[in-house]
Enzyme design. Structure first.
Site, PDB file in Angstrom:
ATOM      1  N   CYS A 384       0.833  -1.197   0.000  1.00  0.00           N
ATOM      2  CA  CYS A 384       0.000   0.000   0.000  1.00  0.00           C
ATOM      3  C   CYS A 384       0.876   1.258   0.000  1.00  0.00           C
ATOM      4  O   CYS A 384       1.479   1.578  -1.009  1.00  0.00           O
ATOM      5  CB  CYS A 384      -0.985  -0.030   1.167  1.00  0.00           C
ATOM      6  N   HIS A 510      -3.582  -5.036   0.304  1.00  0.00           N
ATOM      7  CA  HIS A 510      -3.078  -5.577   1.569  1.00  0.00           C
ATOM      8  C   HIS A 510      -3.175  -7.101   1.560  1.00  0.00           C
ATOM      9  O   HIS A 510      -4.164  -7.673   2.025  1.00  0.00           O
ATOM     10  CB  HIS A 510      -3.882  -5.018   2.742  1.00  0.00           C
ATOM     11  N   GLU A 512      -1.783  -9.230   3.386  1.00  0.00           N
ATOM     12  CA  GLU A 512      -1.741  -9.847   4.721  1.00  0.00           C
ATOM     13  C   GLU A 512      -3.113 -10.246   5.232  1.00  0.00           C
ATOM     14  O   GLU A 512      -3.249 -11.154   6.061  1.00  0.00           O
ATOM     15  CB  GLU A 512      -1.050  -8.917   5.722  1.00  0.00           C
TER      16      GLU A 512
END
Length: 556
Positions: A384, A510, A512
């Protein structure tokens, strides 16, 4: 809820102190019950008046977890997704702000027909509606109440739960209370009084817990379990030890060994198979005994509270698991880099990761970290804002565009290589107004990203307002930047790579948020692999042994 097969509900509360681990307990119970063959989901009830955590400072509240449908939620929903196969949505996180917003909107519309709007029944009814809606089409809902029993802001939730348990029927819901049994070194003993008082407070509200999970550093023993059961009016066989563990992924195994899931099945009259925990055992084995370890520098400005990067931290652990390796995570303040220089701070790292974030502070430190990784062939991963800073660094130091920056940080820059998305320019409200949730992305064949994902079309979760400025795309491509991930219409840059670098990948989304220990995210697996290769190469240069590539871990 369906009348022929009512959904079972577990309500999880916490007492004595905050941060006992209710979210991890809920997620671990979810893992156990799902492994018994049940279709489960989880819900977090948050007593704060914010509509969602999206506008909160990460140093106060920790990470904001984003769902596929664009909800900004509590970080515990990340635990829920990592430990189970359940996919979280807006319905899985409910806040006091949402409840009051809903009730006040109804009152303004005249839905209450002139009635005096009160906490009971209107607020509690709205809470029950949210719980019932989340319980649809599953066998079991695990509902966690944020905060601590006795907090004034949590009372409406507990009252709603008291009412709902009566409506559901006693075999269709149970209360699990997580509490603390502290060890006093001076006295040399565990103390049960805090647990007694916590349960007493819960019973005053009208909720009798059937199960107690006792956080403790030392074994409770049968004697203390009998004592706790007697004073808390709980079956001693339903008083369980929740000992500290070296890895959070041990928790489902430890709770299974304690017999927590068996007692839950008994209390809720659930007939199911025994859990199958071989995948969790494999995960714990790798985490506890890795074949090798990579040191990864995470350059951010929220490093004083690691909970700010909770999903990131876990995704890197998952990347290690995929490589049968450990990760030594070094959280590095951008201020240290700005003060001491990137080389002095990062030279001991096998890879550099620049995560997401907001605001000007620390941006120059992130750009310096990117430059260090690019110029020294250190594996780099930007996420990001990390991607945006990588673009700014490349523009400044490769294209020679002096002062190139994001217009978020310098609205007067002559080279806004990152700029505000067009539809964002008229937005004044901050909450829930970013590009949020899952969006598709098309990968370039033969790219590093394509090699990691092993497919050309992906979907990832976003949380940002600023995007790559396409006016600079051709110039950057001519100097070696590869735009390996684009939106389907090719208008939005999602992933960048550098052709002449051993491993340099950055993404606008993102990743994750979609990583699980049982299914490590491809980009994190590839990044950790690159870090291990870099470490081995450095070791080889000083006379060490070259790294042997291990087979990727397959979880059965």
């Amino acid at each position: 809820m369906a009348s022929n097969k009512p959904t079972k509900v577990i309500f999880i509360t916490g007492g004595v102190v905050s941060s006992l681990g209710k979210g991890l307990a809920a997620a671990s119970i979810g893992a156990l019950m799902e492994n018994r063959g049940l279709k489960i989901t989880l819900q977090k009830l948050d007593p704060y008046i914010n509509v969602d955590p999206g506008t909160m400072n990460p140093l106060q509240h920790g990470e904001v977890f984003v769902t596929d449908d664009g909800a900004e939620t509590d970080l515990d929903l990340g635990h829920y997704e990592r430990f189970t196969n359940a996919v979280m949505t807006k319905a899985n996180n409910c806040t006091t702000g949402q409840i009051y917003y809903d009730v006040i909107t109804r009152e303004r519309r005249g839905d209450y027909l002139g009635a005096t709007v009160q906490v009971v029944p209107h607020i509690t009814d709205a809470i029950k509606e949210r719980i019932n809606a989340c319980a649809q089409n599953v066998d079991l809902l695990i509902c966690e109440v944020g905060g601590t029993v006795g907090d004034i802001e949590g009372l409406p939730y507990l009252e709603a739960i008291r009412q709902l348990r009566r409506e559901l029927g006693w075999q269709n819901s149970i209360s699990i209370h997580l509490t603390l049994v502290p060890y006093l070194a001076a006295a040399g003993e565990l103390k049960t009084k805090p647990t007694q008082h916590s349960v007493q407070k819960l019973r005053e509200i009208g909720i009798q817990p059937e199960v107690l999970l006792c956080r403790t550093e030392h074994p409770l023993g049968d004697g203390l379990k009998e004592k706790i059961g007697l004073f808390c009016n709980v079956d001693p066989k339903a008083v369980f030890e929740a000992r500290d563990v070296a890895s959070i992924y041990e928790l489902p195994i430890k709770l299974y060994e304690e017999g927590v899931d068996e007692k839950i099945a008994e209390l809720l009259n659930i007939w199911s198979r025994a859990p199958r925990l071989n995948r969790w055992e494999q995960i714990v084995e790798v985490v506890s005994s890795p074949q090798e370890t990579a040191r990864i520098g995470i350059v951010g400005k929220y490093v004083d509270l690691i909970e700010s990067y909770k999903s990131l931290n876990e995704a890197l652990v998952h990347g290690g698991i995929a490589n049968r390796a450990g990760v030594d995570l070094r959280y590095i303040s951008t201020e240290d880099i700005e003060r001491d220089g990137a080389a002095a701070v990062l030279s001991g790292c096998d890879a550099v990761l620049v995560p997401g974030g907001f605001g000007l502070r620390g941006s120059e430190g992130k750009i310096a970290a990117v430059q260090y990784a690019r110029e020294n062939d250190v594996p780099f991963f930007g996420i990001c804002l990390g991607m945006q800073m990588a673009v700014a660094e490349f523009a400044r130091n490769v294209l020679g565009l002096e002062g190139a920056n994001s217009s978020e940080f310098d609205e007067h820059t002559a080279h806004p290589v990152i700029h505000l998305m067009e539809h964002q320019k008229a937005i004044t409200d901050k909450g829930g107004s970013m590009r949020l949730g899952a969006y598709p992305c098309v990968l370039s064949e033969g790219s590093v990203a394509h090699g990691a994902y092993r497919k050309l079309e992906i979907s990832e979760r976003h949380r940002h307002r600023y995007e790559f400025n396409n006016l600079y795309r051709e110039r950057m491509a001519a100097k070696g930047m590869r735009f390996s991930g684009l939106s389907p219409d090719k208008e939005l840059v999602e992933i960048i790579e550098l052709d002449e670098h051993p491993y340099f990948v950055a993404c606008q989304f993102h990743p994750e948020f979609k990583s699980r220990p049982t299914a490590p995210h491809p980009l994190f697996s590839a990044f950790v692999s690159a870090a291990l290769a870099y470490r081995a190469a450095r070791s080889d240069q000083v006379g060490g042994e070259a790294r042997e590539q291990s087979e990727p871990l397959t979880l059965h």
